[in-house]
Design a protein around this motif. Structure first.
Motif, PDB file in Angstrom:
ATOM      1  N   GLN A  20       0.831  -1.207   0.000  1.00 40.92           N
ATOM      2  CA  GLN A  20       0.000   0.000   0.000  1.00 40.92           C
ATOM      3  C   GLN A  20       0.864   1.255   0.000  1.00 40.92           C
ATOM      4  O   GLN A  20       0.618   2.202  -0.762  1.00 40.92           O
ATOM      5  CB  GLN A  20      -0.912   0.009   1.224  1.00 40.92           C
ATOM      6  N   GLU A  21       1.899   1.253   0.826  1.00 36.22           N
ATOM      7  CA  GLU A  21       2.759   2.432   0.926  1.00 36.22           C
ATOM      8  C   GLU A  21       3.519   2.680  -0.374  1.00 36.22           C
ATOM      9  O   GLU A  21       3.603   3.811  -0.851  1.00 36.22           O
ATOM     10  CB  GLU A  21       3.745   2.258   2.080  1.00 36.22           C
ATOM     11  N   LYS A  22       4.036   1.612  -0.985  1.00 39.97           N
ATOM     12  CA  LYS A  22       4.852   1.759  -2.181  1.00 39.97           C
ATOM     13  C   LYS A  22       4.028   2.200  -3.388  1.00 39.97           C
ATOM     14  O   LYS A  22       4.483   2.971  -4.232  1.00 39.97           O
ATOM     15  CB  LYS A  22       5.569   0.446  -2.486  1.00 39.97           C
ATOM     16  N   ASN A  23       2.801   1.705  -3.480  1.00 36.04           N
ATOM     17  CA  ASN A  23       1.953   1.996  -4.651  1.00 36.04           C
ATOM     18  C   ASN A  23       0.896   3.062  -4.383  1.00 36.04           C
ATOM     19  O   ASN A  23       0.021   3.279  -5.225  1.00 36.04           O
ATOM     20  CB  ASN A  23       1.282   0.707  -5.120  1.00 36.04           C
ATOM     21  N   HIS A  24       1.018   3.721  -3.253  1.00 36.14           N
ATOM     22  CA  HIS A  24       0.006   4.699  -2.837  1.00 36.14           C
ATOM     23  C   HIS A  24      -0.335   5.729  -3.919  1.00 36.14           C
ATOM     24  O   HIS A  24      -1.520   5.990  -4.173  1.00 36.14           O
ATOM     25  CB  HIS A  24       0.479   5.388  -1.557  1.00 36.14           C
ATOM     26  N   PRO A  25       0.669   6.327  -4.608  1.00 37.11           N
ATOM     27  CA  PRO A  25       0.319   7.368  -5.587  1.00 37.11           C
ATOM     28  C   PRO A  25      -0.571   6.871  -6.723  1.00 37.11           C
ATOM     29  O   PRO A  25      -1.319   7.650  -7.313  1.00 37.11           O
ATOM     30  CB  PRO A  25       1.687   7.812  -6.126  1.00 37.11           C
ATOM     31  N   TRP A  26      -0.476   5.573  -7.061  1.00 37.85           N
ATOM     32  CA  TRP A  26      -1.231   5.049  -8.201  1.00 37.85           C
ATOM     33  C   TRP A  26      -2.517   4.342  -7.787  1.00 37.85           C
ATOM     34  O   TRP A  26      -3.355   4.060  -8.607  1.00 37.85           O
ATOM     35  CB  TRP A  26      -0.362   4.099  -9.014  1.00 37.85           C
ATOM     36  N   LEU A  27      -2.637   4.074  -6.490  1.00 36.69           N
ATOM     37  CA  LEU A  27      -3.847   3.434  -5.979  1.00 36.69           C
ATOM     38  C   LEU A  27      -4.843   4.450  -5.434  1.00 36.69           C
ATOM     39  O   LEU A  27      -6.036   4.195  -5.395  1.00 36.69           O
ATOM     40  CB  LEU A  27      -3.502   2.454  -4.854  1.00 36.69           C
ATOM     41  N   GLU A  28      -4.323   5.593  -4.997  1.00 34.38           N
ATOM     42  CA  GLU A  28      -5.134   6.526  -4.209  1.00 34.38           C
ATOM     43  C   GLU A  28      -6.374   7.009  -4.942  1.00 34.38           C
ATOM     44  O   GLU A  28      -6.317   7.465  -6.080  1.00 34.38           O
ATOM     45  CB  GLU A  28      -4.301   7.725  -3.783  1.00 34.38           C
ATOM     46  N   LEU A  29      -7.475   6.904  -4.263  1.00 39.52           N
ATOM     47  CA  LEU A  29      -8.751   7.422  -4.737  1.00 39.52           C
ATOM     48  C   LEU A  29      -8.979   8.734  -3.991  1.00 39.52           C
ATOM     49  O   LEU A  29      -9.081   8.732  -2.764  1.00 39.52           O
ATOM     50  CB  LEU A  29      -9.838   6.395  -4.418  1.00 39.52           C
ATOM     51  N   SER A  30      -9.035   9.848  -4.725  1.00 41.41           N
ATOM     52  CA  SER A  30      -9.160  11.136  -4.046  1.00 41.41           C
ATOM     53  C   SER A  30     -10.452  11.867  -4.385  1.00 41.41           C
ATOM     54  O   SER A  30     -11.092  12.445  -3.512  1.00 41.41           O
ATOM     55  CB  SER A  30      -7.961  12.026  -4.367  1.00 41.41           C
ATOM     56  N   ASP A  31     -10.869  11.832  -5.677  1.00 38.56           N
ATOM     57  CA  ASP A  31     -12.081  12.548  -6.092  1.00 38.56           C
ATOM     58  C   ASP A  31     -13.067  11.587  -6.738  1.00 38.56           C
ATOM     59  O   ASP A  31     -12.673  10.723  -7.529  1.00 38.56           O
ATOM     60  CB  ASP A  31     -11.747  13.645  -7.104  1.00 38.56           C
ATOM     61  N   VAL A  32     -14.341  11.765  -6.408  1.00 38.96           N
ATOM     62  CA  VAL A  32     -15.425  10.986  -7.016  1.00 38.96           C
ATOM     63  C   VAL A  32     -16.469  11.981  -7.522  1.00 38.96           C
ATOM     64  O   VAL A  32     -16.851  12.906  -6.801  1.00 38.96           O
ATOM     65  CB  VAL A  32     -16.078  10.021  -5.996  1.00 38.96           C
ATOM     66  N   HIS A  33     -16.918  11.802  -8.763  1.00 42.07           N
ATOM     67  CA  HIS A  33     -17.881  12.719  -9.372  1.00 42.07           C
ATOM     68  C   HIS A  33     -19.143  11.941  -9.732  1.00 42.07           C
ATOM     69  O   HIS A  33     -19.071  10.847 -10.291  1.00 42.07           O
ATOM     70  CB  HIS A  33     -17.281  13.365 -10.625  1.00 42.07           C
ATOM     71  N   ARG A  34     -20.297  12.537  -9.436  1.00 43.19           N
ATOM     72  CA  ARG A  34     -21.562  11.824  -9.629  1.00 43.19           C
ATOM     73  C   ARG A  34     -22.622  12.782 -10.167  1.00 43.19           C
ATOM     74  O   ARG A  34     -22.713  13.938  -9.747  1.00 43.19           O
ATOM     75  CB  ARG A  34     -22.020  11.224  -8.301  1.00 43.19           C
ATOM     76  N   GLU A  35     -23.419  12.289 -11.119  1.00 40.74           N
ATOM     77  CA  GLU A  35     -24.529  13.081 -11.656  1.00 40.74           C
ATOM     78  C   GLU A  35     -25.593  12.127 -12.200  1.00 40.74           C
ATOM     79  O   GLU A  35     -25.272  11.089 -12.778  1.00 40.74           O
ATOM     80  CB  GLU A  35     -24.049  14.032 -12.755  1.00 40.74           C
ATOM     81  N   THR A  36     -26.867  12.507 -12.038  1.00 33.04           N
ATOM     82  CA  THR A  36     -27.985  11.689 -12.499  1.00 33.04           C
ATOM     83  C   THR A  36     -28.787  12.450 -13.548  1.00 33.04           C
ATOM     84  O   THR A  36     -29.120  13.618 -13.362  1.00 33.04           O
ATOM     85  CB  THR A  36     -28.915  11.295 -11.331  1.00 33.04           C
ATOM     86  N   THR A  37     -29.080  11.767 -14.660  1.00 29.08           N
ATOM     87  CA  THR A  37     -29.928  12.311 -15.726  1.00 29.08           C
ATOM     88  C   THR A  37     -30.997  11.286 -16.042  1.00 29.08           C
ATOM     89  O   THR A  37     -30.680  10.144 -16.394  1.00 29.08           O
ATOM     90  CB  THR A  37     -29.115  12.596 -17.005  1.00 29.08           C
ATOM     91  N   GLU A  38     -32.265  11.662 -15.909  1.00 27.50           N
ATOM     92  CA  GLU A  38     -33.398  10.777 -16.218  1.00 27.50           C
ATOM     93  C   GLU A  38     -33.235   9.394 -15.572  1.00 27.50           C
ATOM     94  O   GLU A  38     -33.380   8.357 -16.207  1.00 27.50           O
ATOM     95  CB  GLU A  38     -33.584  10.655 -17.740  1.00 27.50           C
TER      96      GLU A  38
END
Length: 317
Positions: A168-186
């Motif tokens: 986890q520590e070594k691959n943190h920059p490529w695993l990290e989830l920081s932003d999630v975007h969500r939108e609903t249409t119909e």
């Protein structure tokens, strides 16, 4: 529902009450509430969720490059989990969710290859249906016993090995989830999670491309059956380029979203000649009567990590 004749159900474990507050610990067993697979929590991520369904409306004059790139929506903290998927369940969910959603760049600059880690997923807190089991190896995955060990004195009784913490520590920059975007249409909800992957130098030149992957989940919140037919992307790079991409379906599929199978999840990749940019667009869906409607893809930023260090290690130990 689709159990072959003569097959009987076997006990997996005992359901526990879902947590309304707090977060699940490493080693928590769960069923995915949408895709139905068995999994186990490796570790949590604290993400910023930008939910346009609860934000103030964006005026038409902001529907341009600058408007799509800015974050008009105030983000709130939301917990996601890095999890292992039980390999026995992968064949049953492969038509609805990619089971190799996590990828890394290859170590060689002149290679376009990607490392793919099978059975590794990101799961939102509300999609976790926790359960307990007396089985000391309840999840079948090649990384289960490398990452976790059984300890009957703990709750849950599976604890992280040093290899999990180091990975986890070594691959943190490529695993990290920081932003999630969500939108609903119909009644079709689109959730996008972008990941920075790193930079690749083009062989025999001074040019470099910056790479991202993005995971997208489409979910039908209605009972009407719909089918995804087309995608339309706009990709803006800080270098000043604006690219338009149109095509049939996504990742070679035109998924049907129904009440029985309401969601589809996939990953894809994008590269830019600049350190940042943003993407937005629409998915075109078809109703049973042949009519079509467009579903908005929430705009999301592509930001390179400032503290990039060594190349990702893949699964080398």
């Amino acid at each position: 529902r689709n159990r072959p004749e003569g097959k009987v159900l076997e006990t997996v474990g005992v359901f526990e009450a879902p947590k309304q507050h707090g977060k699940y610990e490493t080693g928590q067993l769960f069923l995915h509430s949408v895709f139905g697979y068995r999994g186990i929590v490796l570790f949590p991520w604290q993400a910023r969720l930008y939910d346009r369904d609860v934000a103030s409306p964006v005026t038409e004059k902001n529907e341009n490059v600058a408007g799509h790139g800015s974050k008009e929506v105030k983000g709130k903290t939301h917990t996601y989990y890095q999890v292992l998927i039980d390999a026995r369940d992968c064949p049953h969910i492969s038509q609805r969710s990619q089971t190799e959603a996590v990828t890394f760049l290859a170590n060689h600059d002149d290679s376009r290859a990607l490392y793919a880690i099978p059975g590794l997923d990101y799961v939102s807190h509300e999609d976790i249906l926790p359960y307990s089991s007396t089985d000391q190896v309840p999840i079948q995955h090649e990384l289960f016993e490398r990452f976790l060990m059984y300890d009957q004195t703990k709750v849950p009784p599976f604890v992280a090995r040093d290899t999990l913490c180091a990975w986890q520590e070594k691959n943190h920059p490529w695993l990290e989830l920081s932003d999630v975007h969500r939108e609903t249409t119909e009644n079709i909800r689109v959730t996008v999670i972008p990941f920075y992957m790193g930079m690749r130098v083009v062989r025999n030149s001074r040019l470099c491309s910056v790479q991202w992957r993005y995971c997208i989940r489409l979910e039908n919140l209605d009972s009407e059956v719909v089918q995804l037919r087309e995608r339309h992307w706009r990709i803006f790079s800080l270098s000043g380029t604006l690219e338009t991409v149109r095509g049939r379906g996504v990742v070679g599929r035109e998924p049907v979203l129904s009440k029985e199978q309401p969601a589809f999840q996939y990953s894809s990749h994008v590269s830019l000649q600049a350190s940042s940019g943003h993407m937005w667009g629409t998915f075109r869906f078809e109703r049973p009567d042949g009519s079509h409607f467009d579903v908005r893809i929430p705009p999301f930023s592509l930001e390179s990590n400032k503290d990039e260090k060594t190349p990702p290690s893949g699964l080398h130990w």
